[in-house]
Motif scaffolding. Structure first.
Motif, mmCIF file in Angstrom:
data_model
loop_
_atom_site.group_PDB
_atom_site.id
_atom_site.type_symbol
_atom_site.label_atom_id
_atom_site.label_comp_id
_atom_site.label_asym_id
_atom_site.label_seq_id
_atom_site.Cartn_x
_atom_site.Cartn_y
_atom_site.Cartn_z
ATOM 1 N N PHE A 34 0.815 -1.206 0.000
ATOM 2 C CA PHE A 34 0.000 0.000 0.000
ATOM 3 C C PHE A 34 0.852 1.261 0.000
ATOM 4 C CE2 PHE A 34 -2.491 3.219 2.376
ATOM 5 C CZ PHE A 34 -3.574 3.334 1.515
ATOM 6 N N ILE A 35 1.910 1.300 0.824
ATOM 7 C CA ILE A 35 2.726 2.511 0.917
ATOM 8 C C ILE A 35 3.944 2.477 -0.004
ATOM 9 C CG2 ILE A 35 2.001 2.984 3.276
ATOM 10 C CD1 ILE A 35 4.676 1.955 4.257
ATOM 11 N N GLY A 36 4.100 1.397 -0.776
ATOM 12 C CA GLY A 36 5.121 1.377 -1.806
ATOM 13 C C GLY A 36 6.530 1.088 -1.356
ATOM 14 N N THR A 37 6.718 0.425 -0.217
ATOM 15 C CA THR A 37 8.077 0.160 0.253
ATOM 16 C C THR A 37 8.769 -0.926 -0.553
ATOM 17 O OG1 THR A 37 7.247 -1.400 1.902
ATOM 18 C CG2 THR A 37 7.554 0.872 2.606
ATOM 19 N N LEU A 38 8.032 -1.661 -1.378
ATOM 20 C CA LEU A 38 8.640 -2.729 -2.177
ATOM 21 C C LEU A 38 9.220 -2.201 -3.483
ATOM 22 C CD1 LEU A 38 5.946 -5.522 -1.666
ATOM 23 C CD2 LEU A 38 8.028 -5.101 -0.351
ATOM 24 N N GLN A 39 8.983 -0.942 -3.794
ATOM 25 C CA GLN A 39 9.560 -0.365 -5.000
ATOM 26 C C GLN A 39 11.063 -0.201 -4.827
ATOM 27 O OE1 GLN A 39 7.529 3.326 -5.498
ATOM 28 N NE2 GLN A 39 5.499 2.391 -5.726
ATOM 29 N N GLU A 40 11.778 -0.232 -5.940
ATOM 30 C CA GLU A 40 13.236 -0.083 -5.871
ATOM 31 C C GLU A 40 13.622 1.268 -5.284
ATOM 32 O OE1 GLU A 40 17.178 -0.326 -8.790
ATOM 33 O OE2 GLU A 40 15.170 -0.773 -9.558
ATOM 34 N N GLY A 41 12.896 2.315 -5.692
ATOM 35 C CA GLY A 41 13.120 3.641 -5.133
ATOM 36 C C GLY A 41 11.891 4.088 -4.372
ATOM 37 N N LEU A 43 8.877 5.994 -3.136
ATOM 38 C CA LEU A 43 8.029 7.040 -3.718
ATOM 39 C C LEU A 43 8.522 7.453 -5.110
ATOM 40 C CD1 LEU A 43 7.613 9.225 -0.502
ATOM 41 C CD2 LEU A 43 5.952 7.620 -1.454
ATOM 42 N N ASN A 44 8.998 6.441 -5.861
ATOM 43 C CA ASN A 44 9.501 6.665 -7.224
ATOM 44 C C ASN A 44 10.690 7.618 -7.265
ATOM 45 O OD1 ASN A 44 7.534 4.994 -8.560
ATOM 46 N ND2 ASN A 44 6.025 6.606 -8.203
ATOM 47 N N SER A 45 11.424 7.686 -6.163
ATOM 48 C CA SER A 45 12.637 8.496 -6.129
ATOM 49 C C SER A 45 13.843 7.597 -6.422
ATOM 50 C CB SER A 45 12.802 9.147 -4.750
ATOM 51 O OG SER A 45 13.185 8.174 -3.789
ATOM 52 N N SER A 46 15.012 8.181 -6.362
ATOM 53 C CA SER A 46 16.235 7.398 -6.581
ATOM 54 C C SER A 46 16.814 6.867 -5.278
ATOM 55 C CB SER A 46 17.280 8.266 -7.299
ATOM 56 O OG SER A 46 17.593 9.419 -6.526
ATOM 57 N N TYR A 47 16.059 6.991 -4.168
ATOM 58 C CA TYR A 47 16.572 6.586 -2.865
ATOM 59 C C TYR A 47 15.772 5.404 -2.310
ATOM 60 C CZ TYR A 47 18.835 11.104 -3.220
ATOM 61 O OH TYR A 47 19.578 12.165 -3.662
ATOM 62 N N SER A 48 16.490 4.494 -1.670
ATOM 63 C CA SER A 48 15.832 3.379 -1.003
ATOM 64 C C SER A 48 15.180 3.866 0.284
ATOM 65 C CB SER A 48 16.853 2.284 -0.677
ATOM 66 O OG SER A 48 17.755 2.745 0.324
ATOM 67 N N LEU A 49 14.355 3.001 0.888
ATOM 68 C CA LEU A 49 13.734 3.353 2.158
ATOM 69 C C LEU A 49 14.789 3.661 3.215
ATOM 70 C CD1 LEU A 49 11.310 3.613 4.059
ATOM 71 C CD2 LEU A 49 11.391 1.123 4.382
ATOM 72 N N ALA A 50 15.839 2.841 3.303
ATOM 73 C CA ALA A 50 16.891 3.065 4.297
ATOM 74 C C ALA A 50 17.590 4.396 4.059
ATOM 75 C CB ALA A 50 17.905 1.919 4.259
ATOM 76 N N GLU A 51 17.896 4.701 2.794
ATOM 77 C CA GLU A 51 18.562 5.970 2.489
ATOM 78 C C GLU A 51 17.665 7.152 2.847
ATOM 79 O OE1 GLU A 51 21.313 4.524 -1.296
ATOM 80 O OE2 GLU A 51 19.254 5.239 -1.616
ATOM 81 N N ALA A 52 16.374 7.022 2.569
ATOM 82 C CA ALA A 52 15.443 8.105 2.892
ATOM 83 C C ALA A 52 15.354 8.335 4.395
ATOM 84 C CB ALA A 52 14.065 7.789 2.321
ATOM 85 N N ARG A 53 15.355 7.254 5.179
ATOM 86 C CA ARG A 53 15.286 7.409 6.634
ATOM 87 C C ARG A 53 16.537 8.076 7.182
ATOM 88 N NH1 ARG A 53 13.566 8.313 9.832
ATOM 89 N NH2 ARG A 53 13.239 6.848 11.536
#
Length: 324
Positions: A34-41, A43-53
């Protein structure tokens, strides 16, 4: 006094536990999709979830250290070091020897790093706006209350000691509490008279009458449903690119929890997302605990002026934070 049997969690029958495990896993599968955490980036950004945090922590802390971020996120220090190295190579981050302890380095986002965070933050806000905007008011209330309930239940004892509060938007009935507690506490601690309570009443009345949810916000801090603090961010009446921070308040019983720092950082993050270029605030020279919070967040004292208000001779101070 409770004995040990009363203090233990209730044991589930094997069949009930199996059903609950299945429900737990089903919810996880649904929510991550639902929130898109399985996408490579994210929120369609160039950053992973870990990088965003990690970017979030870098942007919302004053010159943090790698150890602090690793502890906050529960992240392996080696993995965090690799992420920070990538940020440095991408010119998002620079290191500076700590003035407090030269054995450690302060981590500072570059202009490019701040721009990357603003973009991610705007994407996160847009996602939340779309999700919540599809819900009816009653559904949205139940949704948020359920999330807060999950957060409260899952917090470990360590987390409770570190950050036992939750922040929420204002709702009907909050402003009476704001006015009452501000008036009572400042009268008790500083001897201010009821003209201060009248000022607070005017501030909250103006906020409710002219509230612009896209550019203004009130945060109420709670512990187990009890309000323990608040803060407001409002538009400057004459300068559209300037926000005013108002009514930072922490109950005496809640001091020492870093609640004030959290509330101010929430204001700063929201102000950046809303497109403000500067935040200003007016306070008094005797409120030294608040000064340390403002200074740590990057505010600078720009003006002082003596005045007689609230039944006392005071020195008013204007502080500012440039957001660009």
């Amino acid at each position: 006094m409770l004995d040990n049997s009363e203090m233990q969690p209730q044991q589930l029958a094997p069949s009930a536990l199996t059903e609950d495990m299945a429900a737990f896993r089903r919810f996880n599968r649904m929510y991550t999709r639902f929130i898109g955490t399985l996408q490579e980036g994210l929120l369609n950004s160039s950053y992973s979830l870990a990088e965003a945090r990690v970017l979030y922590e870098l942007a919302n802390r004053e010159a943090p250290k790698a150890k602090e971020i690793a502890e906050e996120l529960g992240m392996d220090p080696g993995y965090l070091s690799r992420l920070l190295g990538k940020f440095e190579r991408d010119a998002l981050l620079k290191r500076k020897a700590s003035e407090q302890d030269n054995r450690y380095a302060d981590l500072i986002l570059t202009r490019r790093g701040k721009a990357a965070f603003r973009e991610l933050n705007a994407l996160s806000d847009e996602q939340a706006r779309k999700v919540l905007g599809r819900l009816l008011p009653g559904e949205r209330t139940r949704f948020i209350q359920s999330m807060l309930a999950i957060e409260g239940i899952l917090m470990t004892n360590t987390d409770r000691n570190r950050a036992p509060f939750v922040l929420r938007p204002h709702r009907v009935g909050d402003m009476g509490w704001v006015v009452s507690r501000e008036g009572a506490v400042y009268a008790e601690e500083y001897g201010w008279d009821d003209t201060f309570e009248a000022l607070v009443a005017r501030v909250v009345a103006d906020f409710l009458t002219n509230f612009d949810p896209k550019r203004e916000r009130c945060w109420i801090a709670e512990v187990e449903g009890q309000s323990i603090g608040h803060i407001f961010l409002v538009k400057h009446p004459e300068q559209p690119d300037v926000a005013k921070l108002r009514l930072l308040f922490v109950e005496p019983s809640a001091r020492g929890m870093r609640l004030g720092h959290t509330l101010v950082n929430e204001c700063i993050q929201f102000a950046r997302t809303a497109g403000y270029r500067r935040i200003v605030l007016w306070t008094q020279s005797i409120l030294v605990a608040a000064h340390s919070i403002y200074r740590r967040a990057g505010f600078q004292l720009v003006r002082e002026e003596p005045h007689h208000s609230f039944g006392k001779d005071l020195i008013g101070q204007t502080w500012e934070l440039e957001l660009t």
